[in-house]
Scaffold this active site. Sequence first.
Site, PDB file in Angstrom:
ATOM      1  N   GLY A   1      10.988  39.384 -10.988  1.00 21.13           N
ATOM      2  CA  GLY A   1      11.576  38.892  -9.742  1.00 21.13           C
ATOM      3  C   GLY A   1      13.064  38.658  -9.783  1.00 21.13           C
TER       4      GLY A   1
ATOM      5  CD  GLU B   1       4.756  40.345 -15.516  1.00 22.45           C
ATOM      6  OE1 GLU B   1       4.156  40.729 -16.528  1.00 22.45           O
ATOM      7  OE2 GLU B   1       4.191  39.948 -14.493  1.00 22.45           O
ATOM      8  N   PRO B   2      10.478  41.885 -15.572  1.00 21.81           N
ATOM      9  CG  PRO B   2      12.647  42.057 -16.405  1.00 21.81           C
ATOM     10  CD  PRO B   2      11.265  41.653 -16.799  1.00 21.81           C
TER      11      PRO B   2
ATOM     12  CE1 TYR C   1       7.754  44.258   1.257  1.00 16.13           C
ATOM     13  CE2 TYR C   1       9.341  45.579   0.062  1.00 16.13           C
ATOM     14  CZ  TYR C   1       8.063  45.072   0.196  1.00 16.13           C
ATOM     15  OH  TYR C   1       7.123  45.374  -0.739  1.00 16.13           O
TER      16      TYR C   1
ATOM     17  CB  CYS D   1       7.514  61.503  14.154  1.00 17.96           C
ATOM     18  SG  CYS D   1       7.778  62.158  15.774  1.00 17.96           S
TER      19      CYS D   1
HETATM   20  N1  PLP Z   1       5.182  41.051 -12.210  1.00 16.05           N
HETATM   21  C1  PLP Z   1       4.312  40.971 -11.192  1.00 16.05           C
HETATM   22  C2  PLP Z   1       2.991  40.358 -11.438  1.00 16.05           C
HETATM   23  C3  PLP Z   1       4.648  41.461  -9.928  1.00 16.05           C
HETATM   24  O1  PLP Z   1       3.769  41.372  -8.940  1.00 16.05           O
HETATM   25  C4  PLP Z   1       5.925  42.054  -9.750  1.00 16.05           C
HETATM   26  C5  PLP Z   1       6.314  42.587  -8.433  1.00 16.05           C
HETATM   27  O2  PLP Z   1       5.647  42.587  -7.466  1.00 16.05           O
HETATM   28  C6  PLP Z   1       6.787  42.127 -10.841  1.00 16.05           C
HETATM   29  C7  PLP Z   1       6.388  41.614 -12.058  1.00 16.05           C
HETATM   30  C8  PLP Z   1       8.127  42.761 -10.728  1.00 16.05           C
HETATM   31  O3  PLP Z   1       8.932  42.178  -9.758  1.00 16.05           O
HETATM   32  P1  PLP Z   1      10.439  42.635  -9.667  1.00 16.05           P
HETATM   33  O4  PLP Z   1      10.462  44.094  -9.549  1.00 16.05           O
HETATM   34  O5  PLP Z   1      10.963  41.961  -8.455  1.00 16.05           O
HETATM   35  O6  PLP Z   1      11.100  42.159 -10.919  1.00 16.05           O
END
Ligand code: PLP
Length: 439
Positions: A238, A280-281, A324, A351
């Site tokens: 995130g 976990e980006p 979004y 379209c």
């Molecule tokens: N981890 C989980 C469980 C997620 O649902 C997401 C995105 O939806 C991510 C990691 C990655 O998020 P971001 O791409 O914003 O870092």
Amino acid sequence: MNERMNNLTFSGHDTVDLASRYGTPLYVMSEDIVAKRISDLKTAFESTGIQYGINYAGKSFTTMAMCRIVDGLGISLDVVSQGEIMTALKAGFDPKRIYFHGSNKQPGEIRYAIEKGIGHIIIDSDYELDLINRIATEMGHEVRVLFRVSPGIEAHTHELIETGTLDSKFGVPLNQAEDTILKTREMPAIQVDGLHCHIGSQVVDEQPFVLAGDAMLGLYKKLVEAGFHLEELNLGGGFGIPYLQGDESFDVLKYIPKMVAHLKKRFAAEGIAMPRITVEPGRYISAEAGVTLYTVGTVKDIPGLRKYVSVDGGMNDNPRPALYGAEYEAFICNGKDDERMEKVTVSGRACENDTLIESVELNAPEAGDILMVTNTGAYNYTMSSNYNRYPRPAVVLLSGDRSGVIVERETNEDVLRYDRIPDWMKGLTSCLTFHLQAC
Ligand code: PLP
């Protein structure tokens, strides 16, 4: 990133040359930028001296080549489907370094993951715990799991990408998690290694992560006291990126050490060993590493109202503005003598009113120009569709001064590949015959 010389460059490559060599619309990814983002994440954690893990969220951009890059840089992978697992395994990714997510994993996917020795499954619900336990027991395997918990934290981001609140389809609610996890004491096939939460996307400071960490700590402590040997606290992804010039973004070198310092203090105060902290980006690693190149076609000027600049892609290759209200920057790539800038709306060719960018200043746009939309490396290719039966663009990877196709451009035949005519229509050649027969 983009020095204006004659044509615009991206990651050291002339974008107009890329467009003419590979065609448009075209996704372009830079391995060098991906590597820099991962290196910054590692530097940020190394400075804290703790045990850490970095899992790349494959949902943001997964292809076999991307899995190879991530593997080569020694980090782990977060996947959400059998398709993503297969992509990673086919690329040679070590299954032990894969974390399998998903809010409604299918029995077949769970079986596949267990059979392939996927390192961790992240359990998303009470129902899923029972399902995974049943399947693992039937298969005679022990599975290592984390529990995804929804900690009830507002990420202060777009509501459609906020996922850590209690009112969310994801994760076991914090107030039910202890009961759910305690059930595993009667489940020898389930080995609980830790907890997970993901509060949402486009978070631009450490505060929501600190709150989430605090919320998870209480549960973590209870479980340790109940005899669980936990070793990992995964705070999800995130980290926000600057889509527009001047946007705030998540400064990993500043905020990760702050998050970790806070957690260290809190775990020490509770007298619990500091777990491995994992993040976990997805977007942070892939978004700025990608751009999309388009060719400008119709330019429609409605005097006093607006000028529409239409490109040869649109919501098919980038559905995020429609989904979004996501905002992007765009630039004309081909250098011009005419320095006039015009405020325009960039539209796709679907379209629909598929506005890619509501308002952007472009350099005298005209048919034939190459237009680059920046920061499209995350959730563009992976969210693309064949709406209107448009084939998906190719993906080209840049690495130093090399470039090569990592996903072929789809053809119209590819789009038709799974169409079938049912038996009762076969041999009937026209609408008229069909309707006559039907009568
Ligand atoms: N981890 C989980 C469980 C997620 O649902 C997401 C995105 O939806 C991510 C990691 C990655 O998020 P971001 O791409 O914003 O870092």
